[in-house]
Design a protein around this motif. Sequence first.
Motif, PDB file in Angstrom:
ATOM      1  N   GLY B 152       0.848  -1.204   0.000  1.00  0.00           N
ATOM      2  CA  GLY B 152       0.000   0.000   0.000  1.00  0.00           C
ATOM      3  C   GLY B 152       0.870   1.236   0.000  1.00  0.00           C
ATOM      4  N   LYS B 153       0.402   2.267  -0.662  1.00  0.00           N
ATOM      5  CA  LYS B 153       1.234   3.443  -0.943  1.00  0.00           C
ATOM      6  C   LYS B 153       1.864   4.010   0.316  1.00  0.00           C
ATOM      7  CE  LYS B 153       0.711   8.045  -3.044  1.00  0.00           C
ATOM      8  NZ  LYS B 153       0.041   8.942  -2.090  1.00  0.00           N
ATOM      9  N   ARG B 154       1.001   4.521   1.212  1.00  0.00           N
ATOM     10  CA  ARG B 154       1.561   5.211   2.373  1.00  0.00           C
ATOM     11  C   ARG B 154       2.324   4.253   3.270  1.00  0.00           C
ATOM     12  NH1 ARG B 154       0.518  10.360   3.551  1.00  0.00           N
ATOM     13  NH2 ARG B 154       0.850  10.097   5.774  1.00  0.00           N
ATOM     14  N   ARG B 155       1.867   3.001   3.319  1.00  0.00           N
ATOM     15  CA  ARG B 155       2.562   2.062   4.197  1.00  0.00           C
ATOM     16  C   ARG B 155       3.982   1.844   3.704  1.00  0.00           C
ATOM     17  NH1 ARG B 155      -0.857  -2.683   4.779  1.00  0.00           N
ATOM     18  NH2 ARG B 155      -2.074  -1.265   6.074  1.00  0.00           N
ATOM     19  N   LEU B 156       4.144   1.742   2.387  1.00  0.00           N
ATOM     20  CA  LEU B 156       5.495   1.526   1.868  1.00  0.00           C
ATOM     21  C   LEU B 156       6.360   2.757   2.091  1.00  0.00           C
ATOM     22  CD1 LEU B 156       4.890  -0.498  -1.404  1.00  0.00           C
ATOM     23  CD2 LEU B 156       5.822  -1.259   0.772  1.00  0.00           C
ATOM     24  N   GLN B 157       5.769   3.936   1.854  1.00  0.00           N
ATOM     25  CA  GLN B 157       6.552   5.154   2.116  1.00  0.00           C
ATOM     26  C   GLN B 157       7.003   5.179   3.569  1.00  0.00           C
ATOM     27  OE1 GLN B 157       3.804   8.214   0.869  1.00  0.00           O
ATOM     28  NE2 GLN B 157       4.997   8.595  -0.994  1.00  0.00           N
ATOM     29  N   ALA B 158       6.044   4.965   4.481  1.00  0.00           N
ATOM     30  CA  ALA B 158       6.402   4.957   5.901  1.00  0.00           C
ATOM     31  C   ALA B 158       7.434   3.867   6.161  1.00  0.00           C
ATOM     32  CB  ALA B 158       5.159   4.723   6.751  1.00  0.00           C
ATOM     33  N   GLY B 159       7.279   2.724   5.471  1.00  0.00           N
ATOM     34  CA  GLY B 159       8.220   1.631   5.652  1.00  0.00           C
ATOM     35  C   GLY B 159       9.637   2.049   5.292  1.00  0.00           C
ATOM     36  N   VAL B 160       9.775   2.729   4.156  1.00  0.00           N
ATOM     37  CA  VAL B 160      11.117   3.175   3.758  1.00  0.00           C
ATOM     38  C   VAL B 160      11.715   4.036   4.857  1.00  0.00           C
ATOM     39  CG1 VAL B 160      12.384   4.586   2.123  1.00  0.00           C
ATOM     40  CG2 VAL B 160      10.591   3.078   1.312  1.00  0.00           C
ATOM     41  N   GLN B 161      10.921   4.978   5.369  1.00  0.00           N
ATOM     42  CA  GLN B 161      11.454   5.854   6.414  1.00  0.00           C
ATOM     43  C   GLN B 161      11.855   5.038   7.637  1.00  0.00           C
ATOM     44  OE1 GLN B 161       8.935   9.133   7.327  1.00  0.00           O
ATOM     45  NE2 GLN B 161       9.284  10.087   5.337  1.00  0.00           N
ATOM     46  N   TYR B 162      10.978   4.123   8.015  1.00  0.00           N
ATOM     47  CA  TYR B 162      11.246   3.297   9.194  1.00  0.00           C
ATOM     48  C   TYR B 162      12.565   2.557   9.024  1.00  0.00           C
ATOM     49  CZ  TYR B 162      10.492  -0.581  12.504  1.00  0.00           C
ATOM     50  OH  TYR B 162      10.612  -1.513  13.501  1.00  0.00           O
ATOM     51  N   VAL B 163      12.727   1.914   7.857  1.00  0.00           N
ATOM     52  CA  VAL B 163      13.936   1.122   7.643  1.00  0.00           C
ATOM     53  C   VAL B 163      15.162   2.018   7.638  1.00  0.00           C
ATOM     54  CG1 VAL B 163      15.113  -0.403   6.050  1.00  0.00           C
ATOM     55  CG2 VAL B 163      12.656  -0.604   6.346  1.00  0.00           C
ATOM     56  N   VAL B 164      15.095   3.107   6.871  1.00  0.00           N
ATOM     57  CA  VAL B 164      16.272   3.979   6.778  1.00  0.00           C
ATOM     58  C   VAL B 164      16.667   4.476   8.160  1.00  0.00           C
ATOM     59  CG1 VAL B 164      17.059   6.219   5.954  1.00  0.00           C
ATOM     60  CG2 VAL B 164      15.875   4.668   4.405  1.00  0.00           C
ATOM     61  N   TYR B 165      15.653   4.944   8.909  1.00  0.00           N
ATOM     62  CA  TYR B 165      15.980   5.491  10.229  1.00  0.00           C
ATOM     63  C   TYR B 165      16.667   4.441  11.084  1.00  0.00           C
ATOM     64  CZ  TYR B 165      15.474   8.929  13.933  1.00  0.00           C
ATOM     65  OH  TYR B 165      15.724   9.876  14.894  1.00  0.00           O
ATOM     66  N   ASN B 166      16.142   3.220  11.048  1.00  0.00           N
ATOM     67  CA  ASN B 166      16.732   2.195  11.908  1.00  0.00           C
ATOM     68  C   ASN B 166      18.076   1.724  11.387  1.00  0.00           C
ATOM     69  OD1 ASN B 166      15.052   1.384  14.296  1.00  0.00           O
ATOM     70  ND2 ASN B 166      13.508   1.561  12.691  1.00  0.00           N
ATOM     71  N   LEU B 167      18.294   1.825  10.065  1.00  0.00           N
ATOM     72  CA  LEU B 167      19.642   1.508   9.554  1.00  0.00           C
ATOM     73  C   LEU B 167      20.642   2.498  10.122  1.00  0.00           C
ATOM     74  CD1 LEU B 167      19.061   0.484   5.845  1.00  0.00           C
ATOM     75  CD2 LEU B 167      19.610  -0.936   7.807  1.00  0.00           C
ATOM     76  N   THR B 234       5.206   5.171  11.292  1.00  0.00           N
ATOM     77  CA  THR B 234       5.318   3.711  11.283  1.00  0.00           C
ATOM     78  C   THR B 234       4.132   3.061  11.979  1.00  0.00           C
ATOM     79  OG1 THR B 234       7.704   4.007  11.445  1.00  0.00           O
ATOM     80  CG2 THR B 234       6.836   1.822  11.893  1.00  0.00           C
ATOM     81  N   TYR B 235       3.856   3.520  13.206  1.00  0.00           N
ATOM     82  CA  TYR B 235       2.806   2.858  13.976  1.00  0.00           C
ATOM     83  C   TYR B 235       1.439   3.112  13.356  1.00  0.00           C
ATOM     84  CZ  TYR B 235       5.698   1.345  17.876  1.00  0.00           C
ATOM     85  OH  TYR B 235       6.616   0.695  18.660  1.00  0.00           O
ATOM     86  N   GLU B 236       1.281   4.301  12.764  1.00  0.00           N
ATOM     87  CA  GLU B 236      -0.034   4.604  12.212  1.00  0.00           C
ATOM     88  C   GLU B 236      -0.287   3.776  10.962  1.00  0.00           C
ATOM     89  OE1 GLU B 236      -0.569   8.552  10.883  1.00  0.00           O
ATOM     90  OE2 GLU B 236      -2.749   8.395  10.819  1.00  0.00           O
ATOM     91  N   GLU B 237       0.756   3.574  10.167  1.00  0.00           N
ATOM     92  CA  GLU B 237       0.553   2.904   8.876  1.00  0.00           C
ATOM     93  C   GLU B 237       0.704   1.392   8.984  1.00  0.00           C
ATOM     94  OE1 GLU B 237      -0.579   4.513   6.468  1.00  0.00           O
ATOM     95  OE2 GLU B 237      -0.330   6.494   7.342  1.00  0.00           O
ATOM     96  N   ALA B 238       1.348   0.909  10.046  1.00  0.00           N
ATOM     97  CA  ALA B 238       1.585  -0.535  10.146  1.00  0.00           C
ATOM     98  C   ALA B 238       0.253  -1.266  10.265  1.00  0.00           C
ATOM     99  CB  ALA B 238       2.452  -0.834  11.356  1.00  0.00           C
ATOM    100  N   PRO B 239       0.198  -2.513   9.775  1.00  0.00           N
ATOM    101  CA  PRO B 239      -1.012  -3.316   9.998  1.00  0.00           C
ATOM    102  C   PRO B 239      -1.302  -3.407  11.491  1.00  0.00           C
ATOM    103  CG  PRO B 239       0.490  -4.435   8.513  1.00  0.00           C
ATOM    104  CD  PRO B 239       1.211  -3.243   9.025  1.00  0.00           C
ATOM    105  N   ALA B 240      -2.586  -3.375  11.840  1.00  0.00           N
ATOM    106  CA  ALA B 240      -2.953  -3.267  13.253  1.00  0.00           C
ATOM    107  C   ALA B 240      -2.256  -4.302  14.137  1.00  0.00           C
ATOM    108  CB  ALA B 240      -4.457  -3.370  13.402  1.00  0.00           C
ATOM    109  N   PRO B 241      -2.314  -5.591  13.797  1.00  0.00           N
ATOM    110  CA  PRO B 241      -1.682  -6.548  14.707  1.00  0.00           C
ATOM    111  C   PRO B 241      -0.194  -6.276  14.870  1.00  0.00           C
ATOM    112  CG  PRO B 241      -2.644  -7.672  12.808  1.00  0.00           C
ATOM    113  CD  PRO B 241      -2.888  -6.227  12.620  1.00  0.00           C
ATOM    114  N   VAL B 242       0.433  -5.815  13.786  1.00  0.00           N
ATOM    115  CA  VAL B 242       1.871  -5.523  13.860  1.00  0.00           C
ATOM    116  C   VAL B 242       2.104  -4.334  14.775  1.00  0.00           C
ATOM    117  CG1 VAL B 242       3.872  -4.836  12.509  1.00  0.00           C
ATOM    118  CG2 VAL B 242       2.232  -6.461  11.568  1.00  0.00           C
ATOM    119  N   ALA B 243       1.298  -3.291  14.592  1.00  0.00           N
ATOM    120  CA  ALA B 243       1.435  -2.124  15.473  1.00  0.00           C
ATOM    121  C   ALA B 243       1.274  -2.560  16.925  1.00  0.00           C
ATOM    122  CB  ALA B 243       0.396  -1.077  15.117  1.00  0.00           C
ATOM    123  N   ALA B 244       0.308  -3.469  17.144  1.00  0.00           N
ATOM    124  CA  ALA B 244       0.091  -3.943  18.516  1.00  0.00           C
ATOM    125  C   ALA B 244       1.335  -4.665  19.026  1.00  0.00           C
ATOM    126  CB  ALA B 244      -1.110  -4.876  18.559  1.00  0.00           C
TER     127      ALA B 244
END
Lengths: 967, 507, 121
Positions: B152-167, B234-244
């Motif tokens: 999903g669009k926003r989830r992937l964008q947020a994902g990129v940020q999440y990954v980069v930040y944690n790298l 990240t938490y807003e866009e992550a799938p609910a169970p994952v965010a949990a």
Amino acid sequence: MWYTPVLYCSARRKDILLPLILIVLLPFLGALLPGLMNKAGRNSSAWSAATITGAAFVGLLVHAPFVFAGGVIEWRMDWLPLIGMNFNLFLDGLGFLFASLILGMGLLIILYARFYLGREDPMGQFYTYLLLFQGAMVGIVLSDNILILLVFWELTSLSSFLLIGYWNHLPQGRQGARMALAVTGTGGLALVGGMLILGEIAGSYDLSVILQEKDLIQASPLYLPALLLILIGCFTKSAQFPFHFWLPHAMAAPTPVSAYLHSATMVKAGLFLMARLWPVLAGTPEWFYIVATTGLVTMVLGALIALFKDDLKALLAFSTVSHLGLITMLLGFGSPFAAVAAVFHIINHATFKAALFMVAGIIDHEAHTRDIKRLGGLMRLMPLTFLLATLGSLSMAGVPLLNGFLSKEMMLEEAARTPWLEWPWLVPALATAGSALSAAYSFRFIAHVFMGPQRHDYPAIPHDPPFGLWAAPAFLVALVIVIGIVPAAAAGGVVALAAGAVTGGSLPYYGLKIWHGFTPALYLSGIAMIGGLLLLATHGALDPIWQRLPRPEAKTIFDAVIRRCVAWSQAFTEVLHNGAMTRYAAVFFLTAGLCGAAAWVSGTSGPAIRRFLPAGFVPATAWLLVAVATAGMVAFHRNRLVALIFMGINGLIVSIAFAYLSAPDLALTQASVEVVTIILLLLALNFLPKETPRESGQARRMRDATLAVLVGLGAGLLTYAIQVTDFSQASISAYHLANSKPGGGGTNVVNVILVDFRGFDTFGEIIVLGIAALVIYALTEAIITGPVGHRLANRPPDTGEAGDVHPLMMVIATRVMMPIVLMVGVFIFLRGHNNPGGGFIAGLIIAIALIMQYMASGFEWAAARQRFPYHAIIAAGIFAALLTGMGSLFAGRPFLTSSYGYFKLPLIEQFELATALAFDVGVFLCVVGAVMLALESLSRLAHRSGERPSPYPMDIDPSREIVTEKA
Amino acid sequence: MNHLIAAPLLLPPLVGAVMIISMRHHIELARVFSVASIVALLGISAGLLVESGTGQIQSYLLGNWPAPFGIVLILDRLSALMVTLTAFLALPVVLYAIGTDWDRRGKHFHALLQFQLMGLFGAFLTGDIFNLFVFFEILLIASYGLMIHGAGKRRLQAGVQYVVYNLLGSTLFLFALGAIYGATGTLNMADLSVRVADMPQSDTALIRVAAVLLLLVFAVKAALMPLHFWLPATYEEAPAPVAALFAVMTKVGAYAILRVFTLIFGPSAAVTEGLVGPWLIIAAMVTLALGMTGVLGARSLGRIAAFSAIGSMGTLLIAVGLFTPQATTAALYYLIHSTLAGAALFLIVDQVRARREGIADHLVPGPPMAMNGLVAALFFAVAIGMAGMPPFSGFVGKLLVLTSAREHELVWLIWTVILTTSLMAVVGFARAGSLVFWKTTEGSAATLQSPPQNLALTSIGALVALVVLLTVSAGPVTQFLGATAAQIHDPAAYHEAVLQDHGGQPR
Amino acid sequence: MEYLFSSAVGMLTAGGVYLVLRLRTFPVILGISLLSYAVNLFLFASGRLALNLPPVWRGQETSYTDPLPQALVLTAIVISFGMTAVVVMLALGSYLTSRNDRIDMAADERTDRDHHTGAKR
């Protein structure tokens, strides 16, 4: 060491008929019952609620004899001993008075609500909320532990939030509920602070202890902050000026709620707490000037506003505010007599005000309006209601023979002898004014609603309600009269009991009787009566003036404040978290740099003790190349291909550096990883734009450059700092060197560390690779099957710069090389344990070989000839590693214990490597599988995106030509 | 040697591998294995908890190499507690994912979940600082996969940020590790603690830098201001169970801070004194304020959940930063609470999203939802918990934190911040709740026919039940946590348990 | 030698940081790779530099290079490779779905419907 709850009953009361906890818990436990019973009909729902309340009430009454005998009943159970937050309850006079008010009134409300609520209102829900609230209230008045009291206190806020918002389809309901929660919630939190400080001073959170510590508390420097915070809590709850504004808006609640919460119970919680803490907090000038003054102001102001309200419930709401102010003032006086008066008025106000609310509800219910301007002349239409209303109002006005009169007299009497600063007349004057206003709006309630001519434009033709609706108010009015006529007999006992609990025993002389002779109080109340009548007479003239007066509308102010706060937080939050990753990263680097620097300068660095190595020609050139390549990447990063090439150079230099600095394993690994990474990026670049647009302006680039230089400087210095110093103690790697051969059975110490000493790291590392592959696969799947997939499918294929897709030379070369590469891989793998090499490098080499096949001969061809499912390979790798490691478990050794040393066989050389090698196989498989799965995913994307490979593995194929000639 | 300690690190990868190889296309089978494995892990963790209850710190020598030369796993009260908490969280989460079919919306959900758990367990159990890095990477890369599950669009964008930040975070971690090894020449935490204690006062700069960088790395995980920026999206866009499930990821950071900065760079360590405590508390207070400001000013329930997660980390880290046994007890209690309540909140938000076609969880009135009453009640309960109102454990935890701050010189500031932010939370949640659940537009029956989702609602109910249980049994729980805190603040016992000769190799 | 080495680490870091601060995913990924070179060299150097000393045990040498950091770097390289692979694919996926490779997110326009849970189904 296990935990045992302490549960005992006070020494002051041996035999216990019914543990207090039940009285508190019953409403909570029973709360769900009405909700469930609702299915069985409205009556059963009401009955269940009534039964629960009744049971609790009985539970309370059985203690009456003992309490009236001056006893105190305790019930204790440890809940959170760590901070002294324990379930300690006690029942004394004050508690008894309030508890019986809450439960008794509760019964009447349940009855009234049954007939008041409409068909469409979910009655079960209502009773559930009501019981929750009831339980919380009882909890407050029975708590011995102020932390528990806080819990119940906040619970009343929450449950009243639900009750006020019960009609949540009405905006007033929602807003009123939120306002009440915000205001009382604020007070609650202030109260938390105050109570913590109080407990801090007294050294305990138990009231029974705190109440003994008057001198200690009042001497403490923390007395004032504690007092202020606690009073904020009480004032918000009891709607004292300037926190009074929430109460009228809470009138959006159904009338039973108003009658219960806003006359008898919740708003009295603040008064209760002030009375409860009266022995330790009262008696100081701070107490007098804060509490009494607030009460006085509230009393007058509330009465004044009430006089000009046209909505019956609003009128009653403000009159409640005013009467609460009166009681607060009495408590503020700090004299025992005032305390008695306060207690007495609490009872009286509860009776007549609840009755009046119910009457207002009846009128609303029957006439479908509460607007005084639209009413009048109801006397003949609803005589019974008229009777109840009149008696209630007269009592509220303070007319003799009704209970309101008595307590008001006592109030005036006490006011008359209370000086404020050096003005002895101030308090009595204002008190009288307040009573006059109070009398006025009470009379108005009668005159403008019931008297006057009948009208013909009532929204509905009003008539007296059914028994169910008037029974409750009738009962209360009966009390009003009885107490009014024979006060001592009817209420004397309770008043003495409760007042005694407030003042802590010694009560002054006072007489609960109608005639005290010609006292100042009598004259004052006479003045008040006359003033009241005058005000009523002139109301018609005054009203328009008042309406034209500019006055702050509390609700608009409150809403504005909240809206402002929300808007501000919104703006702030969204500006700060605007999704700009680049800024987030900048902050990250800045923080790291600054904190690192701060830590460095705050420490001491020792002398440089290590001698440096000579820098020959090779390092110098390498350095230069790194400099050039890095600069190149930065300078030409917009042309992505060029940047990639520069990156390749960097990677190459790094691996050379490793080799040069005697780390052959690293060199090999770095080199092979480099190749694979570059290939990966190239394939990705096939989809991504080839250029990066110039977006960031000069200033921005300068900022980034500065930040980059600073961080780079930091990293360089840190490296340097490590080089000049030595380990504080000998490194543990000495042990690894020493035990590599004898312990790990390998001479390549790095490899032995990887597969044995720190094999667990390696295990984790291959797991990471495996997961990476899974993630990539899952992502690709999602893309291909998703909407993007279709877009890809009809994406115009890149017209490659190179002429033929599968150049002959390359194909031949890769095919010929394949077996050789495989052999190299196996060789590297096998020598790993004793010489540079090992599973990981071997894996990468094999992977590269396979990729070559893909690139040279195309996805179809290679995939067709290369049938391993990569998922399986990865899983197999994990299995291999896991099982090798777990093998040792069966030998009773820990996970990953290498088998070397188990077998004392002559063939030890063969055996010693067994497990380590198997483990390395796992590594190898994972690497191959992961890399290949990743690249396969990419090529699937490519395949999807219309890059139709030529049908033939080679573009020029002699055999093919011949065939075509034949044809 | 007690092999049970290694079990949580062996079972998930085993199950995960089985799933990869044989259940890629059989979601039902994967579900069965996933749940079974988690139930087994619950049992194992319970066993470990009981083991740790004896107060005896046990170490497990991987590869049977003596500490500090090999890698050790450490079972003490703290690690057992964290492992158990994770297992308890995992079960409702996986059930929710099954009940809502979230796990069908992409490949390998359950395998990734298993590896995620392995990473978490490893981070809690390892006694080796570099191994901690490795497990951080495992749990991170698994979390990347779970976060973008379903794309999903926003989830992937947020994902990129999440990954980069944690790298970036991981890079920093390696710098810190290099500095630590370069200064001390060891990686075993117990050994580090000993060596840091003996370091000369004449040469402290390097180790101080190392300590601070390490703190920053953990602060990233713990979403400590100003390193929290990765969290909201990240938490807003992550799938609910994952965010949990992520509710426990931030706690990994808190755990690591607690572990490393009591054991290695603890108050007793002279070389790093004055480096952490006060700064951590101040940053935590700002974090708390930021979080609750976000709650007050949010436009959607998802944002509210994300920012209340930040706020709760603030409260937690205030208690951690006090570094006294009592404060640590409070911190641990609040940690458990905020994990359970936070997770429940994300799941409820998901229920709202599911029931409000089009407007999802935005704070705008919509048509009446299916089962509005139940969802609203659950939201109300969890909101009370997150806002720290009575009667739930949030209030108890907050009281614990407040009282534990009494001796600190910043006590007034701390109390003010905590109480004020609670008010902001209350107002924010009340606003959101009344907008979403009370203020309804004219109901189009269209949205009323979403499936009942019993399993999903049950798993939320289970989390709420756990919160209630935590409240009711506050006494015994705090008693155990008190013992845990005492153990944490007694490094000597840790050294003794780890560095004593277990008679492993040399062979 | 140490001067050259340290400054090289510094240069790589600086370059990496600058690229990570760019606005598109691809340069950011390049930046991260640069950073990982830098940190690998740094980690390696934490065992102090040595010339022509084998990390291979022959039993008679008197001095060795420190093998432990080498092992750590190996692990780090592998892990960072896995991470790079993931982030590359992720960036690719993000680009393909949202049709741009910006790394910054627009404030809050949540429109994609798949955001809502599977409960719909």
